[in-house]
Write a protein that holds these residues in place. Sequence first.
Motif, short mmCIF file in Angstrom:
data_model
loop_
_atom_site.label_atom_id
_atom_site.label_comp_id
_atom_site.label_asym_id
_atom_site.label_seq_id
_atom_site.Cartn_x
_atom_site.Cartn_y
_atom_site.Cartn_z
N ASP A 67 -8.65 12.44 -7.96
CA ASP A 67 -8.77 11.27 -7.08
C ASP A 67 -9.63 11.69 -5.89
O ASP A 67 -9.17 12.30 -4.93
CB ASP A 67 -7.39 10.82 -6.61
CG ASP A 67 -7.42 9.52 -5.84
OD1 ASP A 67 -8.47 9.22 -5.22
OD2 ASP A 67 -6.41 8.79 -5.85
N LEU A 69 -11.10 10.09 -3.50
CA LEU A 69 -10.84 9.52 -2.17
C LEU A 69 -10.03 10.50 -1.34
O LEU A 69 -10.36 10.77 -0.17
CB LEU A 69 -10.09 8.19 -2.31
CG LEU A 69 -9.57 7.58 -1.00
CD1 LEU A 69 -10.73 7.10 -0.15
CD2 LEU A 69 -8.59 6.43 -1.29
N TRP A 70 -8.96 11.03 -1.91
CA TRP A 70 -8.06 11.89 -1.16
C TRP A 70 -8.53 13.34 -1.13
O TRP A 70 -8.33 14.04 -0.13
CB TRP A 70 -6.65 11.78 -1.72
CG TRP A 70 -6.11 10.40 -1.55
CD1 TRP A 70 -6.04 9.42 -2.48
CD2 TRP A 70 -5.65 9.83 -0.33
NE1 TRP A 70 -5.54 8.26 -1.93
CE2 TRP A 70 -5.28 8.48 -0.60
CE3 TRP A 70 -5.48 10.31 0.96
CZ2 TRP A 70 -4.77 7.63 0.37
CZ3 TRP A 70 -4.98 9.46 1.93
CH2 TRP A 70 -4.63 8.15 1.64
N ILE A 129 1.38 8.10 -2.60
CA ILE A 129 0.41 7.02 -2.82
C ILE A 129 0.70 6.39 -4.17
O ILE A 129 1.44 6.95 -4.98
CB ILE A 129 -1.04 7.55 -2.79
CG1 ILE A 129 -1.24 8.62 -3.87
CG2 ILE A 129 -1.40 8.10 -1.42
CD1 ILE A 129 -2.69 9.06 -4.05
N SER A 162 2.00 0.17 -2.85
CA SER A 162 1.12 -0.98 -3.05
C SER A 162 1.53 -1.72 -4.32
O SER A 162 1.93 -1.10 -5.31
CB SER A 162 -0.34 -0.52 -3.17
OG SER A 162 -1.21 -1.62 -3.25
N TYR A 215 -5.47 -2.66 -2.43
CA TYR A 215 -5.71 -1.21 -2.37
C TYR A 215 -7.14 -0.86 -2.75
O TYR A 215 -7.69 0.14 -2.27
CB TYR A 215 -4.74 -0.49 -3.30
CG TYR A 215 -4.80 1.02 -3.21
CD1 TYR A 215 -4.03 1.71 -2.30
CD2 TYR A 215 -5.66 1.75 -4.03
CE1 TYR A 215 -4.09 3.09 -2.20
CE2 TYR A 215 -5.73 3.13 -3.96
CZ TYR A 215 -4.95 3.80 -3.04
OH TYR A 215 -5.02 5.17 -2.95
N PRO A 266 -12.61 -1.04 -0.09
CA PRO A 266 -13.04 0.11 0.71
C PRO A 266 -12.55 0.06 2.15
O PRO A 266 -12.18 1.08 2.73
CB PRO A 266 -14.57 0.05 0.62
CG PRO A 266 -14.84 -0.65 -0.68
CD PRO A 266 -13.73 -1.66 -0.82
N GLN A 305 -8.96 1.20 2.16
CA GLN A 305 -8.84 2.62 1.86
C GLN A 305 -9.20 3.47 3.07
O GLN A 305 -8.54 4.48 3.35
CB GLN A 305 -9.72 2.98 0.66
CG GLN A 305 -9.22 2.39 -0.64
CD GLN A 305 -10.05 2.79 -1.83
OE1 GLN A 305 -11.11 3.41 -1.70
NE2 GLN A 305 -9.61 2.43 -3.03
N SER A 306 -10.23 3.07 3.81
CA SER A 306 -10.59 3.82 5.02
C SER A 306 -9.47 3.79 6.04
O SER A 306 -9.14 4.81 6.67
CB SER A 306 -11.88 3.24 5.63
OG SER A 306 -12.97 3.39 4.75
N VAL A 315 -6.50 6.07 4.77
CA VAL A 315 -6.76 7.50 4.95
C VAL A 315 -6.55 7.88 6.41
O VAL A 315 -5.92 8.92 6.71
CB VAL A 315 -8.17 7.87 4.48
CG1 VAL A 315 -8.53 9.30 4.90
CG2 VAL A 315 -8.28 7.73 2.95
#
Length: 580
Positions: A79, A81-82, A135, A161, A292, A295, A298-299, A302
């Motif tokens: 993943d 993103l993380w 998450i 979510s 979820y 973008p 998600q920003s 985080v």
Amino acid sequence: MSAHAGGKGMLLLFSLMAGACVTAADAPPAGTDYPRQFGYVTTQDGTRLAYVVYLPAAHGTFPTVFQYEPYLGGGSAPDKLWLKAGYAVVTANVRGTGCSQGQHDLFGPHEGPDGADIIDWISHQPWSNRRVGMIGVSYPGHTQLLVAAQHPKALRAISPSAITMNTYDDIVWPGGIYNVGFASRWSLLLQPGIAAVGAQARVAWGDQECRANMAAHAAPTLVEQTSSHAGFDAWWKVRSLADYVERVQVPTFISQSWQDHETSVNGATQMYARLKAPKWMALSPGGHGWTYMQPAFQSMLVKWMDHWVKGANNGAEKLPRVTVYWELGGKVPPVAAWETHYADWPVPGAQEQTFQLNGDGSLTRDDAAKQGDDKPRRYVFGPGTELIGSNAQFSLAPDPTGTLAWTSAPLAKDLTILGAIQVHLFASSDNADTDFVVSLHDVYPNGDVQYLQRRFLRASMREIDGAQSTPQFVYRDFDKPAPLVPGKVYEFDLSLPPIGAVLRKGHKLQVMVSSPSAIPQPDWGLQSLSLPGFNSVYSSPTYPSRIVVPVLPDAEVKGPEPACGSLAFLPCRPASPPRG
């Protein structure tokens, strides 16, 4: 469910035993820069659960995000993103799914303690700094609450979510009507199919245990289990998050979509209301997981996780408690036309506007109500169904003999709705039971009809739980079915799931009453009663059928009017569809 057993000595012994199952770190998998480990964590009752770890770098200690699910799980890809945000990412299969041992039990009593065991194991790994966040969307959104209620020491925050509060009403028996479409598709097609992909990945990595574990799994029995529990009994109460949410102590960021086609948005707003821990919530149009996927969200998530898990002094604790995204387009990743922020939910400043359902089919404000008489409007129960899975499905107009609709005059100005619409329907039936679907539409000036929201109710399940109900949501017992007296008029009160929508000037607001359909749309399909006959809806001073709409009177609309059918999960029906 008992709390997870602890103690430093037990944790150390447990981590050493589980650590023996960990493979050495692989080189980064082809196409990635992230070292991978995979293996099995042994829970306190001896069950081995498949996991995979991806690290943001080959050396160092890292905070961790943990996803706990019945899908790809221990065979997941990295993943990014993380990982790009500096987190180790751990994904694991709940017992009885993927390569994990044991038998699957939907949100059963093992899932919380098992997840707490994995977090304890994470905290004793050489790459871990002993700070963990959770998450996940849908099932791994639910497991976060089950795990957090166990109070694992290393857990710092969760971000559920696409979740529910009442698994019975929010997924499988909405309004007391069996959701055979979802129960069958999820248990026989979606979950096993996705889990098999993750298992195949692990076998390709060299997992020597996976095939034997999968062979020992029992055949899916969810349809048999859920259909045999037609009321909200003890089986459902164990599997509903309402019994766990008030035990959560860590900061929680909820996200959900208004038109979620798998888990009703009711779960998010009810969870927010009942959480005692620090809480935030983001809401948007769209289907399952669409909030979820954005973008912008998600920003924000985080940043929020950096504060609570990493300890970053970035001001995330001051983020607005409620964020609402408006008018998402149908492309992926979805992007909102604008967003708004609020201090709480229900949002401060919302005003109630009452619309009367009149005997001539009009929908009028309470200050312009038509009194009418006691003569009802009738429809045939059964043939009038509306499918909302896509523009193609929705374009099939419901049979007019099987529906009733009430439509407002063209709006003199924009109408911004934010919250749960309350429905008060006075109705009778020729039968001892019947099903209602109450839908909300936006009618464009050219006659095109756009779907907005809907709610289901089986008439025999009308009993209200007065102790739990609030002005924003009508709770039901779902354990005291009561037949109707044919021909007798009853008041049926129900809450549409919350929604945020703007009806532009010149558009019309419409309410429709129809019958359920078992055809998946795209996933929900409700098994209606087979009791043909007439239902009648009354509109008079004696029986004032009406809806109460939460409106933001001074809301600023920051986007252009969208074309009908262009928004995510808001299908459109042309004004004059062809009929066969």
